[in-house]
Motif scaffolding. Structure first.
Motif, short mmCIF file in Angstrom:
data_model
loop_
_atom_site.label_atom_id
_atom_site.label_comp_id
_atom_site.label_asym_id
_atom_site.label_seq_id
_atom_site.Cartn_x
_atom_site.Cartn_y
_atom_site.Cartn_z
N LYS A 6 -0.94 -7.77 13.66
CA LYS A 6 -1.55 -6.31 13.73
C LYS A 6 -0.68 -5.35 13.46
CE LYS A 6 -4.21 -6.08 17.30
NZ LYS A 6 -4.85 -6.15 18.76
N GLU A 7 0.71 -5.38 13.57
CA GLU A 7 1.70 -4.40 13.43
C GLU A 7 2.27 -4.18 11.94
OE1 GLU A 7 4.71 -5.68 16.14
OE2 GLU A 7 3.76 -4.64 18.14
N THR A 8 2.09 -5.42 11.36
CA THR A 8 2.72 -5.36 10.08
C THR A 8 1.55 -5.48 8.88
OG1 THR A 8 2.96 -7.69 9.87
CG2 THR A 8 4.71 -6.46 10.77
N ILE A 9 0.71 -6.04 8.98
CA ILE A 9 -0.38 -6.06 7.79
C ILE A 9 -1.01 -4.62 7.50
CG2 ILE A 9 -2.66 -7.25 7.40
CD1 ILE A 9 -0.21 -9.10 7.01
N PRO A 10 -1.50 -3.79 8.35
CA PRO A 10 -2.10 -2.62 7.82
C PRO A 10 -1.23 -1.96 6.85
CG PRO A 10 -2.46 -2.69 10.01
CD PRO A 10 -1.46 -3.86 9.65
N ALA A 11 0.11 -2.06 7.05
CA ALA A 11 1.25 -1.12 6.18
C ALA A 11 0.81 -2.12 4.81
CB ALA A 11 2.32 -0.90 6.80
N GLU A 12 0.93 -3.26 4.73
CA GLU A 12 0.85 -4.09 3.60
C GLU A 12 -0.46 -3.97 2.85
OE1 GLU A 12 3.61 -5.61 2.56
OE2 GLU A 12 4.61 -4.97 4.44
N ILE A 13 -1.63 -3.81 3.43
CA ILE A 13 -2.81 -3.49 2.82
C ILE A 13 -2.69 -1.96 2.03
CG2 ILE A 13 -5.51 -2.74 3.34
CD1 ILE A 13 -4.29 -5.99 3.66
N GLU A 14 -2.01 -1.20 2.85
CA GLU A 14 -1.77 0.20 2.28
C GLU A 14 -1.05 -0.02 1.04
OE1 GLU A 14 -0.73 3.57 4.75
OE2 GLU A 14 -1.82 2.89 6.32
N LYS A 15 -0.09 -0.74 0.93
CA LYS A 15 0.73 -1.05 -0.16
C LYS A 15 -0.24 -1.48 -1.38
CE LYS A 15 5.17 -1.72 2.09
NZ LYS A 15 6.12 -2.76 2.49
N LEU A 16 -0.99 -2.56 -1.05
CA LEU A 16 -1.97 -3.43 -1.86
C LEU A 16 -2.81 -2.18 -2.51
CD1 LEU A 16 -2.94 -6.81 -0.38
CD2 LEU A 16 -1.62 -6.03 -2.69
N GLU A 17 -3.33 -1.07 -1.72
CA GLU A 17 -4.32 -0.23 -2.25
C GLU A 17 -3.63 0.76 -3.12
OE1 GLU A 17 -5.54 1.46 1.57
OE2 GLU A 17 -7.21 0.18 1.91
N GLU A 18 -2.33 0.79 -2.83
CA GLU A 18 -1.44 1.80 -3.91
C GLU A 18 -1.24 1.11 -5.13
OE1 GLU A 18 -0.25 4.93 -3.87
OE2 GLU A 18 -1.70 5.20 -2.15
N HIS A 19 -0.99 -0.40 -4.96
CA HIS A 19 -0.69 -0.68 -6.21
C HIS A 19 -1.99 -1.15 -7.20
CE1 HIS A 19 3.20 -1.40 -4.92
NE2 HIS A 19 2.84 -2.56 -3.98
N HIS A 20 -3.06 -1.26 -6.35
CA HIS A 20 -4.40 -1.51 -6.98
C HIS A 20 -4.75 -0.03 -7.55
CE1 HIS A 20 -8.81 -1.06 -6.88
NE2 HIS A 20 -8.89 -2.19 -7.29
N LYS A 21 -4.58 1.02 -6.98
CA LYS A 21 -4.70 2.51 -7.72
C LYS A 21 -3.94 2.50 -8.95
CE LYS A 21 -3.53 6.70 -6.26
NZ LYS A 21 -3.05 7.71 -5.23
N ASP A 22 -2.68 2.11 -8.82
CA ASP A 22 -1.69 2.28 -9.95
C ASP A 22 -1.92 0.97 -11.24
OD1 ASP A 22 -0.52 4.26 -8.69
OD2 ASP A 22 1.09 2.96 -7.81
N LYS A 23 -2.85 0.15 -10.78
CA LYS A 23 -3.13 -1.12 -11.47
C LYS A 23 -1.83 -1.89 -11.78
CE LYS A 23 -7.43 0.91 -13.64
NZ LYS A 23 -8.35 1.02 -14.77
N ASN A 24 -1.21 -1.89 -10.82
CA ASN A 24 0.30 -2.62 -10.72
C ASN A 24 -0.10 -4.15 -10.61
OD1 ASN A 24 2.88 -3.49 -10.82
ND2 ASN A 24 3.46 -1.63 -10.17
N THR A 25 -0.50 -5.05 -11.50
CA THR A 25 -0.78 -6.32 -11.21
C THR A 25 0.56 -7.10 -10.71
OG1 THR A 25 -0.54 -6.95 -13.35
CG2 THR A 25 -2.84 -6.48 -12.45
#
Length: 70
Positions: A6-25
């Motif tokens: 619960k403490e770590t995954i939200p930040a990792e999901i935010e990173k995934l969203e940023e990479h998704h936005k940047d289309k950085n596969t």
């Protein structure tokens, strides 16, 4: 274990969203590989399966749009 998830995954999901936005596969693939075990350990197999699909697709050279559409 759940507390750490619960403490770590939200930040990792935010990173995934940023990479998704940047289309950085490449970074999406690396991050999904890193966080996949966390979902397995807390008993969320549907998320683990989805992360495996994303990681495998990227390794096989799928383009962003192909992964996003599935």
């Amino acid at each position: 274990m759940l507390k750490l998830f619960k403490e770590t995954i939200p930040a990792e999901i935010e990173k995934l969203e940023e990479h998704h936005k940047d289309k950085n596969t490449e970074l999406i693939g690396k991050l999904t590989h890193q966080i996949k075990p966390s979902f397995t350990m807390v008993g969320l197999p549907e998320f683990t399966e989805r992360l495996q699909f994303i990681e495998k697709s990227i390794k096989q050279g799928a383009i962003f749009e192909e992964i996003e559409s599935k």
